[in-house]
Write a protein that holds these residues in place. Structure first.
Motif, short mmCIF file in Angstrom:
data_model
loop_
_atom_site.label_atom_id
_atom_site.label_comp_id
_atom_site.label_asym_id
_atom_site.label_seq_id
_atom_site.Cartn_x
_atom_site.Cartn_y
_atom_site.Cartn_z
N TYR A 1 10.52 -7.72 -7.81
CA TYR A 1 11.30 -8.17 -8.96
C TYR A 1 10.50 -9.05 -9.91
CZ TYR A 1 11.80 -12.64 -6.53
OH TYR A 1 11.54 -13.83 -5.89
N SER A 2 9.47 -9.73 -9.39
CA SER A 2 8.67 -10.63 -10.23
C SER A 2 7.50 -9.92 -10.91
CB SER A 2 8.12 -11.79 -9.39
OG SER A 2 7.28 -11.30 -8.35
N TYR A 3 7.31 -8.65 -10.59
CA TYR A 3 6.19 -7.91 -11.16
C TYR A 3 6.54 -7.46 -12.57
CZ TYR A 3 2.25 -4.63 -11.32
OH TYR A 3 1.09 -3.97 -11.67
N ARG A 4 5.63 -7.59 -13.50
CA ARG A 4 5.92 -7.28 -14.91
C ARG A 4 5.34 -5.94 -15.36
NH1 ARG A 4 9.28 -10.12 -13.97
NH2 ARG A 4 9.69 -12.22 -14.70
N TYR B 1 0.82 -1.21 0.00
CA TYR B 1 0.00 0.00 0.00
C TYR B 1 0.85 1.26 0.00
CZ TYR B 1 -3.85 -3.15 0.87
OH TYR B 1 -4.76 -4.17 0.76
N ALA B 2 2.02 1.21 0.63
CA ALA B 2 2.89 2.38 0.64
C ALA B 2 3.38 2.72 -0.77
CB ALA B 2 4.08 2.14 1.56
N THR B 3 3.73 1.71 -1.56
CA THR B 3 4.22 1.97 -2.91
C THR B 3 3.14 2.59 -3.80
OG1 THR B 3 3.72 -0.36 -3.42
CG2 THR B 3 6.00 0.19 -2.87
N GLY B 4 1.88 2.31 -3.51
CA GLY B 4 0.82 2.94 -4.29
C GLY B 4 0.38 4.27 -3.72
N LEU B 5 0.25 4.33 -2.38
CA LEU B 5 -0.29 5.53 -1.74
C LEU B 5 0.68 6.70 -1.80
CD1 LEU B 5 -2.97 6.13 -0.27
CD2 LEU B 5 -1.75 5.77 1.89
N PHE C 1 15.08 -2.96 -3.64
CA PHE C 1 14.54 -1.83 -4.40
C PHE C 1 15.55 -1.34 -5.44
CE2 PHE C 1 16.71 0.02 -0.78
CZ PHE C 1 17.41 1.08 -1.33
N HIS C 2 15.01 -0.75 -6.50
CA HIS C 2 15.81 -0.17 -7.58
C HIS C 2 15.59 1.35 -7.55
CE1 HIS C 2 16.66 -4.12 -9.41
NE2 HIS C 2 15.42 -4.41 -9.04
N LEU D 1 12.96 6.83 -8.61
CA LEU D 1 13.10 8.21 -9.07
C LEU D 1 12.25 8.45 -10.32
CD1 LEU D 1 16.93 8.79 -8.57
CD2 LEU D 1 15.05 9.58 -7.13
N SER D 2 12.14 7.44 -11.18
CA SER D 2 11.30 7.57 -12.36
C SER D 2 9.84 7.75 -11.97
CB SER D 2 11.46 6.34 -13.26
OG SER D 2 10.56 6.39 -14.35
N SER D 3 9.36 6.97 -11.00
CA SER D 3 7.98 7.12 -10.55
C SER D 3 7.75 8.48 -9.91
CB SER D 3 7.65 6.00 -9.55
OG SER D 3 6.34 6.14 -9.04
N ILE D 4 8.71 8.96 -9.12
CA ILE D 4 8.59 10.28 -8.51
C ILE D 4 8.52 11.36 -9.58
CG2 ILE D 4 9.84 11.99 -7.13
CD1 ILE D 4 10.89 9.68 -5.43
#
Length: 280
Positions: free
Chosen positions: A243-246, A89-93, A160-161, A166-169
């Protein structure tokens, strides 16, 4: 003749060209000082006057994530991705907060800085940049604190990468800036748009991939969500931790295209209606 000479600096004498360059450098330095002063003013007025102002800025996403974890962990064994509810939820929120707060801050620039804009040294772009930079830096600090605590104190089994984070930010901040510029004229001219925008953003937590993962929705609903640029922002953030998310639906160029289109339209409206906005 002097005006024509300024248009063609190669025709100027060396000493005149050096003087012209020094004037430009002074102008740039003056603009940076103005933006820095506006950032300090924003910090003192927005966060410094209320008790625990900075603490509440950090507690808001923490409490939001904690509430989501408490609700969904009681009814589900595991989140849609990984094994840690808080990280999912943190990665989305947090990426959604970056967008919503940036758009809100930029959209209120004229209303917030109307008196300062009467000074010749303060331009509208100075005020916009000050609010934009301060909000992005604040949200980045919040991300570091929240995600750092989750990774250190809970079992996430995740790495984490930094480049994808930074790209998402950058995607969320650009989208917030573009839509904020577009809303700035609308809200300054017609305050009802503030209420309209508030209503429109309420379901974002449901349709932006924060709670419901894009891949879990059937067609045609998942296809409809592709038009929401925040889905791509949250997808890019989750790529950084899982890492497994596409995230095959991810289209970074689409997010920047929406941000650029809204930003250009917003600047056009600001230039056209700036005088009317200042007279209100």
């Amino acid at each position: 003749m002097p005006d024509i000479a300024l248009l063609y600096p190669k025709d100027l004498a060396p000493e005149d060209l050096a003087q012209l360059r020094s004037v430009k450098e002074v102008g740039r330095f003056s603009a940076l000082r103005t933006v820095a002063a506006l950032i300090l003013r924003e910090m003192s007025t927005t966060y410094g006057r209320s008790p625990g102002g900075y603490i509440w800025v950090i507690l808001e996403p923490v409490l939001g994530i904690g509430l989501l974890v408490a609700i969904f962990s009681s009814g589900f064994r595991s989140p849609p991705l990984g094994s840690n509810f808080a990280l999912f939820y943190a990665t989305g929120l947090l990426s959604m907060f970056m967008f919503t707060t940036t758009a809100a801050k930029v959209s209120q620039t004229v209303n917030y800085s109307r008196q300062l804009l009467n000074y010749p040294r303060v331009t509208l772009m100075d005020a916009i940049l000050a609010r934009f930079i301060l909000n992005v830096l604040t949200q980045m600090v919040i991300m570091v604190i929240v995600l750092g605590c989750i990774l250190m104190f809970t079992e996430t089994r995740s790495t984490f990468h930094l480049d994808r984070i930074l790209s998402s930010i950058a995607m969320a901040a650009s989208l917030g800036l573009g839509i904020g510029l577009l809303l700035c004229t609308l809200i300054s001219q017609h305050p009802i748009w503030q209420t309209v925008w508030s209503v429109l953003t309420r379901p974002l937590i449901l349709i932006s991939g924060v709670i419901i993962l894009h891949e879990t929705l059937p067609q045609p609903y998942s296809g409809w969500l592709d038009w929401n640029p925040l889905v791509h922002v949250s997808g890019q953030m989750r790529l950084a931790f899982y890492y497994s998310y596409r995230a095959e639906y991810l289209d970074v160029r689409y997010v920047y295209l929406v941000a650029l289109t809204c930003g250009v339209l917003g600047l056009f409206f600001l230039r056209s209606y700036y005088r009317n906005m200042m007279e209100k």
